[in-house]
Write an enzyme that holds these catalytic residues in place. Structure first.
Site, PDB file in Angstrom:
ATOM      1  N   SER A  48      -4.559   5.365   5.158  1.00 40.31           N
ATOM      2  CA  SER A  48      -4.382   3.911   5.138  1.00 40.31           C
ATOM      3  C   SER A  48      -4.042   3.395   3.747  1.00 40.31           C
ATOM      4  CB  SER A  48      -5.649   3.211   5.642  1.00 40.31           C
ATOM      5  OG  SER A  48      -5.867   3.474   7.008  1.00 40.31           O
ATOM      6  N   ARG A 101       0.843  -1.213   0.000  1.00 34.90           N
ATOM      7  CA  ARG A 101       0.000   0.000   0.000  1.00 34.90           C
ATOM      8  C   ARG A 101       0.872   1.254   0.000  1.00 34.90           C
ATOM      9  NH1 ARG A 101      -2.034   1.423   6.066  1.00 34.90           N
ATOM     10  NH2 ARG A 101      -0.413   0.345   7.240  1.00 34.90           N
ATOM     11  N   HIS A 159      -5.708  -3.246   2.528  1.00 40.85           N
ATOM     12  CA  HIS A 159      -6.117  -4.001   3.714  1.00 40.85           C
ATOM     13  C   HIS A 159      -6.860  -5.279   3.312  1.00 40.85           C
ATOM     14  CE1 HIS A 159      -4.940  -0.237   5.427  1.00 40.85           C
ATOM     15  NE2 HIS A 159      -5.137  -0.676   6.658  1.00 40.85           N
ATOM     16  N   GLU A 198     -18.415   5.295  -1.023  1.00 39.85           N
ATOM     17  CA  GLU A 198     -17.695   4.565  -2.060  1.00 39.85           C
ATOM     18  C   GLU A 198     -18.430   4.551  -3.389  1.00 39.85           C
ATOM     19  OE1 GLU A 198     -16.298   3.182   1.907  1.00 39.85           O
ATOM     20  OE2 GLU A 198     -18.293   3.309   0.989  1.00 39.85           O
TER      21      GLU A 198
END
Length: 615
Positions: free
Chosen positions: A334, A307, A404, A355
């Site tokens: 993140s 990431r 993630h 989203e």
């Protein structure tokens, strides 16, 4: 046009909608008839569009969110001279550009619609591009139905349009009272819609949608409103103008039973052609490519999360190309898109925890010529799957990145774990699905994504992982890397991402036991490297796939499909996440799910033992 001529044009649009549906013996003429005045006034007095140059940068954008009302759209195209009568009557027929719900097979259609609740969110993306990227004063007009106002994605768009003060966006809300199976939630209570929109900061105008003067005044008011978007809330009647269907339940999605009689009642066929206003002269802010993309480089002694490599590579790509934009859903710290935001704030867009709106806006920005990268947790992108599906129908090129992923995230637990994302994105037609295992590989794949067509998905991981590859290594889409190999290999372990490192550890352990194992890093999950897999199967006779993902639809299925051409199928065993995880340390998660090095080694031992008993 005079008001009387506008009223006649609306009747013409109704007649042509009826005729198109009658020719097809299917379609939604009644839903088209309710919005005829809205379409007529927009086309004749407010839309600025060059049908001969749909790519003109100054063109207004018109999105028919209620895509089932496509007969109205095609009737408008006929009135504008974009299509002829012969083509109108090919509606819904094989080979026709005039599909049941509009798609970009027509050059004047920017995005496919018909999955309700998507037109306004995509329109927000277009309006954002006009305001902050293109800096061109085109307007975005979205025609929606009252039924789709129940969709949550609409309210994500409503809230975001107000937050961004998109005064170049106008919603034309066709409140015709009837949905597919009966009355809508609020019927003709215009204020029920208007007060909700006003509560979100919109300017609203409530009108009789069949009064052309009222429609004209409302659209003019919308264009003059500064600092906030406008919704024209129009009371209309479904099937307007034909007694047999007007405001009647049970007539949705059906051609009229007597089209000839309906046309007579509407006053007969008209053939007026409209001179649509041309757009103003506009200059495109051309994308700049420096030709000097400098990707981040990681040493083989380093540990880096994929990431992090994604965020650094995206920022570098943004420096080399001014057409690259980044979209975030409030997890940029993140996903690491915050790196792009710090270096290129003018091309970074924050959508908070919405989203669906984020993916829709990415499609809208692609339509305007940009290369979007939209990022969130892999688990949360599943909420936007319908937008991804329709983006593929729209032939959009959009890059999506899910971080993630898998049980390897550890203590956060199952709600945060993307375990279905590979299956979701593999199922999208024409998609590319990539799952890197180290920093240099990630950086190279991010750069490649910017030039891919269609929906591209990159899966990234949370934890720092060893760097396996040098900075000069190439990673072609559709390829793989053989990390361990010998002529004595008994089993080939196929992995991607986190499980590549676990597979290498298992192979080292098995080597000490006298069991040589081949390891393949299948970083391109779609398209898959069938040649390497088939060669490994010929050499070893047995493949073991291991993935931090559900066993359905992910890496294992991708490998199995490489042998679906009729060739002999090797022995194939799949390790994946079959349990419902709970909070635990990452290493504990991998072990509990049976995808850590110890579990891989145990599975290989069993396979080798079985092969000795049943060669």
């Amino acid at each position: 046009m005079q008001d009387e001529q506008l009223a006649e044009l609306a009747q013409q649009l109704r007649v042509d909608a009826v005729r198109a549906a009658d020719s097809a013996s299917s379609g939604h003429p009644t839903s088209s008839m309710s919005a005829a005045e809205l379409g007529a006034v927009l086309l004749a007095r407010h839309l600025r569009y060059d049908f001969a140059r749909p790519e003109h940068p100054g063109n207004d954008r018109f999105v028919l969110s209620k895509g089932h009302a496509s007969p109205l759209l095609y009737a408008m195209y006929l009135a504008a001279g974009a299509i002829d009568e012969e083509e109108l009557l090919t509606f819904r027929k094989k080979g026709s550009r005039l599909e049941g719900h509009p798609t970009p097979r027509l050059p004047w259609v920017d995005v496919a619609t018909g999955s309700l609740g998507q037109g306004l969110p995509v329109g927000v993306g277009m309006a954002l591009a006009g305001k902050r990227l293109d800096q061109i004063p085109y307007r975005v007009w979205v025609l929606s139905g009252d039924s789709e106002m129940a969709e949550g994605s609409v309210w994500e768009a409503v809230e975001h349009a107000s937050y961004e003060r998109l005064d170049n966006l106008t919603l034309l809300l066709d409140v015709n009272r009837l949905g597919q199976r009966g009355p809508t939630r609020f019927g003709w209570d215009l204020d029920a819609y208007a007060r909700r929109l006003r509560a979100h900061g919109w300017h609203t105008v409530e009108i009789d949608g069949h009064d052309v003067r009222a429609v004209d005044d409302a659209l003019s008011e919308a264009a003059a409103t500064v600092g906030r978007p406008t919704a024209v809330v129009a009371r209309t009647e479904k099937g307007r103008g034909v007694t047999a269907v007007q405001d009647q339940e049970g007539k949705h999605g059906k051609p009229l039973s007597d089209a000839e009689d309906a046309v007579r009642e509407l006053g007969g066929v008209r053939t007026a052609r409209i001179e649509v206003q041309p757009p103003p002269a506009a200059r495109v802010l051309h994308a700049r490519r420096s030709g000097g993309l400098t990707l981040p480089v990681y040493g083989t002694d380093d540990k880096v999360a994929t990431r992090t490599a994604y965020g650094e590579a995206l920022a570098a790509l943004g420096a080399a190309r001014t057409d690259v934009v980044a979209l975030d859903a409030e997890v940029g710290d993140s996903t690491r898109t915050e790196y792009f935001a710090k270096e290129h704030p003018g091309r970074h867009f924050q959508f908070y925890i919405a989203e669906q709106q984020m993916v829709a806006a990415a499609v809208g920005m692609y339509v305007r010529g940009y290369v979007p990268f939209a990022s969130s947790f892999a688990a949360f992108l599943t909420r936007a799957h319908d937008f991804v599906r329709m983006a593929a129908v729209s032939r959009a090129s959009v890059n999506l990145v899910g971080s993630h992923a898998g049980v390897a995230i550890g203590q956060d637990g199952p709600s945060q774990m993307g375990l279905e994302d590979l299956a979701m994105f593999r199922s999208v037609p024409g998609s590319t699905v990539l799952y890197p295992c180290d920093g240099n590989q990630t950086a190279r794949l991010v750069a490649a994504m910017a030039d891919l067509r269609g929906i591209s998905y990159l899966r990234t991981s949370r934890a720092d992982m060893p760097v396996l590859y040098g900075a000069d290594e190439d990673f072609p889409v559709g390829g793989s890397k053989v990390l361990r190999s010998s002529h004595r290999d008994r089993v080939c372990v196929v992995a991607a991402g986190v499980t590549v490192h676990e597979s290498l550890a298992a192979a080292a352990l098995l080597e000490r036991e006298g069991i040589p194992v081949r390891v393949v890093d299948l970083y391109s999950v779609k398209p898959v490297d069938a040649g390497t897999l088939q060669h490994a199967a010929d050499d070893t006779g047995c493949l073991l796939t291991v993935e931090d993902h559900r066993t359905e639809g992910g890496l294992g299925d991708a490998v199995a499909e490489a042998f679906s051409d009729g060739r002999p199928m090797p022995r194939l065993v799949r390790l994946g996440v079959r349990n419902i995880p709970a909070s635990a340390e990452p290493k504990e998660q991998l072990h509990t799910s049976g995808i850590d090095a110890e579990s891989i080694a145990a599975a290989v031992r069993l396979l080798v033992a079985e092969a000795m008993v049943h060669p």
